[in-house]
Each structure stands twice: as C-alpha cells, then as structure tokens.
Design a protein around this motif. Structure first.
Motif, short mmCIF file in Angstrom:
data_model
loop_
_atom_site.label_atom_id
_atom_site.label_comp_id
_atom_site.label_asym_id
_atom_site.label_seq_id
_atom_site.Cartn_x
_atom_site.Cartn_y
_atom_site.Cartn_z
N GLY A 1 -29.67 -2.06 -0.34
CA GLY A 1 -29.69 -0.68 -0.79
C GLY A 1 -28.33 -0.25 -1.31
N GLY A 2 -28.20 1.06 -1.53
CA GLY A 2 -26.96 1.60 -2.07
C GLY A 2 -27.16 2.40 -3.34
N GLY A 3 -28.36 2.96 -3.52
CA GLY A 3 -28.60 3.84 -4.66
C GLY A 3 -28.53 3.17 -6.01
N TYR A 4 -28.53 1.86 -6.05
CA TYR A 4 -28.42 1.06 -7.28
C TYR A 4 -27.01 1.09 -7.87
N TYR A 5 -26.05 1.75 -7.19
CA TYR A 5 -24.71 1.82 -7.78
C TYR A 5 -23.59 1.34 -6.85
N PHE A 6 -23.89 1.06 -5.60
CA PHE A 6 -22.86 0.47 -4.73
C PHE A 6 -23.51 -0.36 -3.64
N CYS A 7 -22.69 -0.93 -2.79
CA CYS A 7 -23.07 -1.91 -1.76
C CYS A 7 -23.34 -3.28 -2.39
N SER A 8 -23.60 -4.27 -1.53
CA SER A 8 -23.65 -5.65 -1.98
C SER A 8 -24.31 -6.50 -0.90
N PRO A 9 -24.56 -7.78 -1.17
CA PRO A 9 -25.05 -8.65 -0.10
C PRO A 9 -24.13 -8.66 1.12
N ARG A 10 -22.83 -8.58 0.89
CA ARG A 10 -21.90 -8.60 2.01
C ARG A 10 -22.07 -7.38 2.91
N SER A 11 -22.30 -6.22 2.34
CA SER A 11 -22.43 -5.00 3.14
C SER A 11 -23.70 -4.98 3.97
N PRO B 1 -21.47 17.84 -6.15
CA PRO B 1 -22.32 17.95 -7.35
C PRO B 1 -22.27 16.75 -8.27
N VAL B 2 -21.22 15.94 -8.15
CA VAL B 2 -21.07 14.76 -9.00
C VAL B 2 -20.81 13.55 -8.11
N ILE B 3 -21.49 12.45 -8.41
CA ILE B 3 -21.31 11.21 -7.65
C ILE B 3 -20.08 10.48 -8.15
N ASP B 4 -19.17 10.17 -7.25
CA ASP B 4 -17.99 9.38 -7.58
C ASP B 4 -18.30 7.93 -7.23
N VAL B 5 -18.71 7.16 -8.24
CA VAL B 5 -19.15 5.79 -8.02
C VAL B 5 -18.01 4.94 -7.46
N ALA B 6 -16.83 5.08 -8.03
CA ALA B 6 -15.69 4.28 -7.57
C ALA B 6 -15.36 4.58 -6.11
N ARG B 7 -15.42 5.85 -5.73
CA ARG B 7 -15.14 6.23 -4.35
C ARG B 7 -16.18 5.64 -3.41
N ALA B 8 -17.44 5.69 -3.81
CA ALA B 8 -18.50 5.15 -2.97
C ALA B 8 -18.32 3.65 -2.76
N ARG B 9 -17.99 2.94 -3.83
CA ARG B 9 -17.80 1.50 -3.72
C ARG B 9 -16.59 1.16 -2.86
N ALA B 10 -15.50 1.93 -3.02
CA ALA B 10 -14.30 1.68 -2.22
C ALA B 10 -14.57 1.97 -0.75
N TYR B 11 -15.32 3.03 -0.48
CA TYR B 11 -15.65 3.38 0.90
C TYR B 11 -16.47 2.27 1.55
N ALA B 12 -17.48 1.79 0.83
CA ALA B 12 -18.31 0.72 1.37
C ALA B 12 -17.51 -0.55 1.60
N ALA B 13 -16.62 -0.88 0.67
CA ALA B 13 -15.83 -2.10 0.78
C ALA B 13 -14.88 -2.04 1.98
N ARG B 14 -14.32 -0.87 2.25
CA ARG B 14 -13.39 -0.74 3.38
C ARG B 14 -14.10 -0.85 4.72
N ARG B 15 -15.36 -0.47 4.75
CA ARG B 15 -16.07 -0.40 6.02
C ARG B 15 -17.10 -1.50 6.22
N VAL B 16 -17.02 -2.52 5.39
CA VAL B 16 -17.94 -3.63 5.57
C VAL B 16 -17.61 -4.37 6.86
N TRP B 17 -18.61 -4.50 7.70
CA TRP B 17 -18.47 -5.27 8.94
C TRP B 17 -19.29 -6.53 8.80
N THR B 18 -18.63 -7.66 8.94
CA THR B 18 -19.33 -8.93 8.82
C THR B 18 -19.70 -9.44 10.19
N PRO B 19 -20.99 -9.52 10.49
CA PRO B 19 -21.40 -10.03 11.80
C PRO B 19 -21.07 -11.50 11.94
#
Length: 315
Positions: free
Chosen positions: A81-91, A23-41
């Motif tokens: 993308g990323g809902g305007y609250y997470f992800c980055s050019p790297r992701s 019911p509530v978006i955890d912004v910090a959790r979303a950003r940490a999840y994305a950062a841990r799983r970033v795969w750089t081609p």
C-alpha cells in the motif's frame, strides 16, 4: 481491543492523521517519512530475501522471500500500500514475512512504479506483467495467491479484473487488506467514519486519488475495481477495520462479489487502525488476521490444485 492496538491507534492518530488534513499532498515528505521509519523485521530462520530487477518483456522488480527447505508449492504475489505514491516492498516486510512463513509460501513483493512520476495505469501494468512473468517462469496459476493492502489491495483486485478480461489463467485466490477500491470517493464511510479513523481524514482519499489518476476517469474499473464486473473471479478474503474511512470500499466489494457468485470471506475487525496487519508480530489482532489469511491461502491453493489435476483412470 489489545493495548498494542490501542497504542498503534494513538501513534497513527498523533503522527499520521494530521498529515492527511493538509490540502496538498507532499509526495517527497511522505516518502522521506516512510523511509525514516521503515522497520525491518528479523528474517525468519531458514528463509532468504533476494532482490530481482528484470528488464524482460514481463519484468519482475521487487523482493523474493524464499526458504531453503522443501520447495514451496504456493507463491504469493504481494502489492504494498501507500496510496500509489509512496512506500515499497521494504516498508511492508513485516506483513510479507508473516504471511509467507504462516502460509508456507514463497512470496514476491512487487516494487511497482509510483505516482506522480508514473500515473495510472503504470502500477496495474507492472502488476499484470509480474503475474505474466510468474506464468512464463512455469509457476502454475492455481498455485498463486495475489495479496495486497490499501492501495495494494485495490491493485490486487484490479489485477484480477485485467487478467480475466485478458483471458489469462486466474490465480487460486486473492487476499485484500483494507482495499482502496473506489477512487471516485463515493463511500459513505468517508463521512461516517471521519473522526473515528485514527489514520485518515476522509477527504484525504480524493486528494491521493488525484495524485495517482491525474486526468484519468476515477470510475475506470482498472483504477477503481469497485466499478468492474466480478463474475468468474477466484475466492476473495477481505479484512477491514470497523472505524476505517475505507470500510465501505471493502463492504461494497464484498456485496458485489457475492452477488456475482464469487466466494467471499469478509471480516470486519473492531478497533484496529488501517492496515493493521502491518503491525505483526507486535499486535495480537494483526497476528490473528495474518494467520487467517494464511489459512485461506493454503485452503484455496490446495482446492484449486486438486480441481485442476488430470483425471486418473483406474483399470
């Protein structure tokens, strides 16, 4: 449906979809999840990745992907993308790398400011500023393509509206991958595809919109471009999956743009997850979709450049 797409759908349904039921978006959790799983081609041979972080009147913050060979005539401005609250050019390097190399275009992936620290219209302000920076640096508008996925796809369309309304020269085209265009959450597919979409519960979109908008009007065309005027826009390529809760966000934009006289290439892909283009080069469907987008960009920029060349008098 390829086994790669089936696997991707299984992974996102198991790992990402449960998060969208909370019911509530955890912004910090979303950003940490994305950062841990970033795969750089792997960086394509002969291409270079450089960061840019200007503090000028029209700043550019993000990553350039450029090549050593002959100067690229096309420039792609990409919004992640990323809902305007997470992800980055790297992701989002996988789709940016694939799009740049196949379109033979140098690409700038914008690191726009994120909510909730920077709510609407900060992302739009950054996008418009980045485009104005390209123009100020001497990049011809007819050689620019704007592209983005999900929230970035909606941002790309909103940027077109803002540029047109500001009387700036428009880019040659825009590519929208599963664009999020209606932050008021009125699309029927939010209900009809709820359960079919492997990534999202339909109700998650309204919660994400609140993170970005705060108290702003969700039908403001610069936040939800579905509600804007589409006349005089450049050609659009829109790709979306048939099981996505955002299907109607894409479908209604395509219909409205065509009614306004805009050239629209609209593709509905079966049995793929949201933002499937990010699975390039792993997923065959992603590779085909990016190849089609690259062809679209090459054709649109070539046509725009030819139309704006000065007339030559033959004596």
């Amino acid at each position: 449906m390829s086994w790669q797409s089936a696997l991707a759908c299984w992974i996102v349904r198991r790992r990402l979809r449960p998060e969208t039921a909370k019911p509530v978006i955890d912004v910090a959790r979303a950003r940490a999840y994305a950062a841990r799983r970033v795969w750089t081609p792997k960086l394509p041979a002969g291409w270079h990745l450089t960061e840019r972080n200007d503090a000028n009147d029209f700043p550019l913050r993000g990553e350039w992907l450029t090549a050593d060979a002959e100067p690229r005539q096309t420039t792609i401005l990409y919004f992640h993308g990323g809902g305007y609250y997470f992800c980055s050019p790297r992701s989002h390097r996988s789709v940016v790398f694939a799009l740049a190399t196949q379109a033979n275009a140098r690409t700038f992936s914008l690191d726009y400011r994120l909510a909730p620290e920077h709510r609407f219209p900060c992302a739009l302000d950054d996008a418009v500023s980045a485009y104005r920076r390209l123009l100020a640096d001497g990049v011809p508008a007819q050689s620019i393509a704007i592209a983005g996925d999900s929230a970035g796809g909606g941002l790309a369309l909103a940027t077109l509206l803002a540029l047109r309304d500001g009387s700036y020269p428009l880019p040659a085209c825009a590519v929208l991958f599963s664009p999020w265009t209606d932050l008021a959450s009125t699309g029927g597919s939010l209900v009809t595809n709820d359960g079919r979409d492997p990534m999202f519960h339909g109700a998650a979109l309204a919660r994400a919109a609140k993170v970005y908008l705060g108290d702003a009007d969700p039908t403001n065309p610069y936040a939800s471009p579905l509600y804007g005027r589409f006349d005089d826009l450049p050609p659009l390529l829109i790709q979306v999956g048939d099981t996505e809760v955002l299907l109607d966000d894409a479908t209604r934009v395509a219909e409205k743009a065509r009614a306004a006289g805009v050239i629209v290439d609209f593709e509905i892909w079966p049995n793929v997850p949201h933002g499937f283009q990010l699975f390039a080069p792993f997923m065959p469907e992603a590779n085909r979709a990016v190849a089609r987008a690259a062809d679209f960009i090459r054709g649109a920029t070539a046509n725009a450049t030819a139309q704006r060349l000065p007339e030559i008098s033959i004596v």
